[in-house]
Scaffold this motif. Structure first.
Motif, PDB file in Angstrom:
ATOM      1  N   SER A  72       0.821  -1.214   0.000  1.00 37.10           N
ATOM      2  CA  SER A  72       0.000   0.000   0.000  1.00 37.10           C
ATOM      3  C   SER A  72       0.856   1.266   0.000  1.00 37.10           C
ATOM      4  O   SER A  72       0.334   2.368   0.138  1.00 37.10           O
ATOM      5  CB  SER A  72      -0.921   0.013   1.221  1.00 37.10           C
ATOM      6  OG  SER A  72      -0.160  -0.048   2.421  1.00 37.10           O
ATOM      7  N   THR A  73       2.170   1.104  -0.166  1.00 36.91           N
ATOM      8  CA  THR A  73       3.094   2.233  -0.139  1.00 36.91           C
ATOM      9  C   THR A  73       3.482   2.642  -1.550  1.00 36.91           C
ATOM     10  O   THR A  73       3.778   1.781  -2.398  1.00 36.91           O
ATOM     11  CB  THR A  73       4.366   1.876   0.644  1.00 36.91           C
ATOM     12  OG1 THR A  73       4.011   1.480   1.966  1.00 36.91           O
ATOM     13  CG2 THR A  73       5.329   3.053   0.697  1.00 36.91           C
ATOM     14  N   VAL A  74       3.491   3.940  -1.815  1.00 38.94           N
ATOM     15  CA  VAL A  74       3.926   4.452  -3.109  1.00 38.94           C
ATOM     16  C   VAL A  74       5.449   4.513  -3.108  1.00 38.94           C
ATOM     17  O   VAL A  74       6.052   5.345  -2.436  1.00 38.94           O
ATOM     18  CB  VAL A  74       3.338   5.854  -3.386  1.00 38.94           C
ATOM     19  CG1 VAL A  74       3.841   6.380  -4.724  1.00 38.94           C
ATOM     20  CG2 VAL A  74       1.819   5.802  -3.378  1.00 38.94           C
ATOM     21  N   ALA A  75       6.070   3.612  -3.879  1.00 36.21           N
ATOM     22  CA  ALA A  75       7.530   3.548  -3.922  1.00 36.21           C
ATOM     23  C   ALA A  75       8.110   4.524  -4.939  1.00 36.21           C
ATOM     24  O   ALA A  75       9.252   4.970  -4.793  1.00 36.21           O
ATOM     25  CB  ALA A  75       7.978   2.130  -4.255  1.00 36.21           C
ATOM     26  N   ALA A  76       7.346   4.845  -5.985  1.00 31.45           N
ATOM     27  CA  ALA A  76       7.796   5.796  -6.998  1.00 31.45           C
ATOM     28  C   ALA A  76       6.563   6.303  -7.724  1.00 31.45           C
ATOM     29  O   ALA A  76       5.567   5.585  -7.861  1.00 31.45           O
ATOM     30  CB  ALA A  76       8.771   5.143  -7.981  1.00 31.45           C
ATOM     31  N   ALA A  77       6.641   7.553  -8.196  1.00 31.23           N
ATOM     32  CA  ALA A  77       5.510   8.151  -8.913  1.00 31.23           C
ATOM     33  C   ALA A  77       6.041   9.144  -9.930  1.00 31.23           C
ATOM     34  O   ALA A  77       6.918   9.955  -9.610  1.00 31.23           O
ATOM     35  CB  ALA A  77       4.561   8.847  -7.943  1.00 31.23           C
ATOM     36  N   VAL A  78       5.530   9.082 -11.157  1.00 30.19           N
ATOM     37  CA  VAL A  78       5.973  10.001 -12.213  1.00 30.19           C
ATOM     38  C   VAL A  78       4.776  10.487 -13.007  1.00 30.19           C
ATOM     39  O   VAL A  78       3.715   9.840 -13.055  1.00 30.19           O
ATOM     40  CB  VAL A  78       6.993   9.346 -13.171  1.00 30.19           C
ATOM     41  CG1 VAL A  78       8.231   8.895 -12.429  1.00 30.19           C
ATOM     42  CG2 VAL A  78       6.361   8.169 -13.915  1.00 30.19           C
ATOM     43  N   LYS A  79       4.971  11.621 -13.639  1.00 24.59           N
ATOM     44  CA  LYS A  79       3.963  12.205 -14.531  1.00 24.59           C
ATOM     45  C   LYS A  79       4.675  12.601 -15.817  1.00 24.59           C
ATOM     46  O   LYS A  79       5.634  13.370 -15.791  1.00 24.59           O
ATOM     47  CB  LYS A  79       3.304  13.414 -13.866  1.00 24.59           C
ATOM     48  CG  LYS A  79       2.133  13.992 -14.645  1.00 24.59           C
ATOM     49  CD  LYS A  79       1.544  15.217 -13.933  1.00 24.59           C
ATOM     50  CE  LYS A  79       0.828  14.809 -12.659  1.00 24.59           C
ATOM     51  NZ  LYS A  79      -0.472  14.159 -12.935  1.00 24.59           N
ATOM     52  N   ARG A  80       4.230  12.058 -16.934  1.00 23.07           N
ATOM     53  CA  ARG A  80       4.821  12.366 -18.225  1.00 23.07           C
ATOM     54  C   ARG A  80       3.729  12.830 -19.191  1.00 23.07           C
ATOM     55  O   ARG A  80       2.568  12.440 -19.045  1.00 23.07           O
ATOM     56  CB  ARG A  80       5.527  11.135 -18.817  1.00 23.07           C
ATOM     57  CG  ARG A  80       6.709  10.656 -17.991  1.00 23.07           C
ATOM     58  CD  ARG A  80       7.884  11.607 -18.083  1.00 23.07           C
ATOM     59  NE  ARG A  80       9.066  11.111 -17.378  1.00 23.07           N
ATOM     60  CZ  ARG A  80       9.368  11.404 -16.127  1.00 23.07           C
ATOM     61  NH1 ARG A  80       8.566  12.194 -15.406  1.00 23.07           N
ATOM     62  NH2 ARG A  80      10.468  10.922 -15.567  1.00 23.07           N
TER      63      ARG A  80
END
Length: 518
Positions: A20-28
């Protein structure tokens, strides 16, 4: 770990979830071919948190490909609609009330045939195999490659649709795809038929799109099961997506709402998802999007398949600002935001520019909007807040307090409070809530039928309906130990004989990833 991806009109968001943890997040930026944007987003995840293919249990993608294709009337296959119901139903043939440009785009060919059932299973008229073979010959001669078959009250008894498909498939061969209304829509012939025709028209596009999405994932070195988001906030595998592309409609807003529920901790709230092109407002009930209760018009066509109750307005980060801030949108620069907005060195004044000028966010180069007057920025931001608040008010069904959660990269356009609604909650990772919603999505099974309930049999009928919904969820890939009924409606239909009752049940469970073979 899971990867969640949401492909929007302006941005493609991706997250790597470790439990349930966000390990990485990107927006392209979303690319014109879409798949390039997905590849770029996956590469961005690798840069933030290195992972191997073996680390990934599944990839979940929400896409607007199919709804966009329908709205823009492009990539649709020539489609025939075969309705089983004669001698009834002839007064309103298939494609009634369709927009003319869509009728032309699908090369509409309607056919009426004998068949159909009453609500209690009684036959209206028997199938005529020779009649269906004649229709098949006409369909083949016209070069039509996709067929939608609808029968009166087929959600109760789908026998005639199945038999009609067998008869016509034997004449047309394996290259023609069939869509059956009993597998797509709910009670209500015309709306269910429309949804089935739309699905049939998208079948060929679905093959190309799903193959492209799969190629973009495997091309990035990820060998894991691929799933697509459905419009009820749950998942379907790629084979299901090829057969039922219509099930992806409105998956973007549902992903955002599910993500908002997880991030904010609210299981009942209003969710405002502000993207680059539109703002979508929906309501969460018990952690799932509230569904539209009546017919839903999609690209001007009335349908009745499951859709979230969402209101959309043309306000987003890429919305054009005119008339000294008094006019915001509805048109948007879309995925060209990084080229056209002032803060990126462009020449178009957008909502993102006024948000930066108003101190709402740090995006691009703030010095490039120094020439925008504060009065223009505040006027535009005021228009945005008022219009969003109005939509949230329209979505309320009671006077009880309703928390407002803002998600999406464009939510920086909103103030910290909306007049009459109170504090606007922005949870951590709010800008990629849609991708998070895709990553944590579950699997569902649903039934929607009319039953003739005899005296003393109600309990057994209800139990059977609930069990059928559970069985469908398990068949779709849910872990049996996690499946629960999350929605149940039982509505008597007094205008039909035989103590008729419409029962709708929806079961949801966690995806049994461990049982899947890579």
């Amino acid at each position: 770990m899971r990867i969640g991806i949401d492909v929007g009109g302006t941005n493609t968001d991706a997250v790597l979830m470790d439990g349930s943890t966000v390990a990485a997040a990107v927006k392209r930026s979303t690319s014109a071919d879409v798949t390039s944007g997905i590849v770029a987003a996956l590469a961005g995840l690798q840069e933030q948190r290195a992972f191997t293919s073996e680390d990934i249990d599944g990839v979940m993608i929400g896409t607007t490909h199919f709804i966009n294709a329908l709205v823009e009337a492009r990539g649709l296959a020539p489609t025939a609609a075969v309705r089983l119901g004669l001698p009834a139903t002839a007064s309103l043939p298939p494609f009634t009330d369709w927009p003319e440009h869509l009728v032309g785009a699908v090369g509409a060919r309607p056919f009426l045939a004998h068949g159909g059932h009453e609500f209690d299973g009684r036959t209206i008229s028997e199938l005529d195999p020779d009649e269906l073979r004649r229709h098949a010959a006409a369909i083949g001669a016209a070069g039509i490659r996709s067929v939608a078959i609808s029968s009166v009250f087929s959600p109760i008894n789908d026998e005639f649709e199945q038999r009609a498909q067998e008869i016509m498939a034997a004449e047309l061969g394996p290259d023609v795809a069939f869509s059956l209304s009993s597998e797509i829509g709910r009670i209500g012939l015309l709306e269910r038929e429309n949804a089935t025709i739309i699905n049939a028209a998208l079948r060929e596009l679905a093959e190309r799109i799903v193959d492209g999405l799969a190629a973009s994932v495997t091309g990035s070195g990820i060998d894991a099961p691929l799933f697509l988001s459905q419009n009820d906030g749950t998942l379907m595998d790629v084979e299901y997506a090829r057969r039922y592309p219509v099930a992806t409609f409105a998956s973007g807003p549902t992903n955002s709402m599910r993500g908002a529920a997880v991030l904010s901790g609210f299981d009942t709230c209003a969710v405002v998802d502000v993207g680059g092109t539109t703002s979508d407002v929906g309501v969460l009930t018990a952690g799932f999007p509230r569904e539209a209760t009546g017919e839903v018009a999609v690209a001007g066509v009335r349908t009745n398949f499951r859709m979230p109750d969402v209101l959309s307005i043309g306000i987003g980060g890429g919305s054009r600002i005119r008339e000294d801030g008094a006019l915001v949108g509805p048109d948007s620069v879309g995925y060209r935001l990084a080229e056209e907005a002032f803060v990126f060195g462009g020449t178009t004044l957008t909502a993102t520019d006024v948000a930066v000028r108003g101190g709402r966010g740090v995006i691009g180069d703030a010095s490039l909007v120094a020439g925008v007057s504060d009065a223009v920025a505040q006027r535009a931001l005021g228009v945005i807040a008022a219009r969003v608040a109005d939509v949230v008010e329209r979505m309320r069904t009671s006077s009880a307090p309703l928390p407002v959660v803002a998600v999406g990269g464009g939510s920086v356009l909103l103030p910290d409070e909306l007049e009459g609604l109170g504090v606007v909650h922005r949870p951590e990772h709010f800008s990629v809530a849609n991708a998070i919603g895709a990553a944590i999505a579950q699997v569902s099974g649903e039934i929607d039928k009319v039953y003739a309930i005899s005296e003393g049999k109600r309990a057994s009928v209800v139990d059977d309906a609930r069990q059928e919904a559970v069985d469908r969820a398990i068949a779709a890939g849910a872990d049996p130990s996690t499946v629960d009924i999350v929605d149940f409606d039982e509505v008597p239909i007094p205008y039909l004989p035989g103590n008729a009752t419409r029962i709708r049940a929806k079961a949801v469970g966690d995806l049994a990833l461990g049982a899947l073979v890579r």
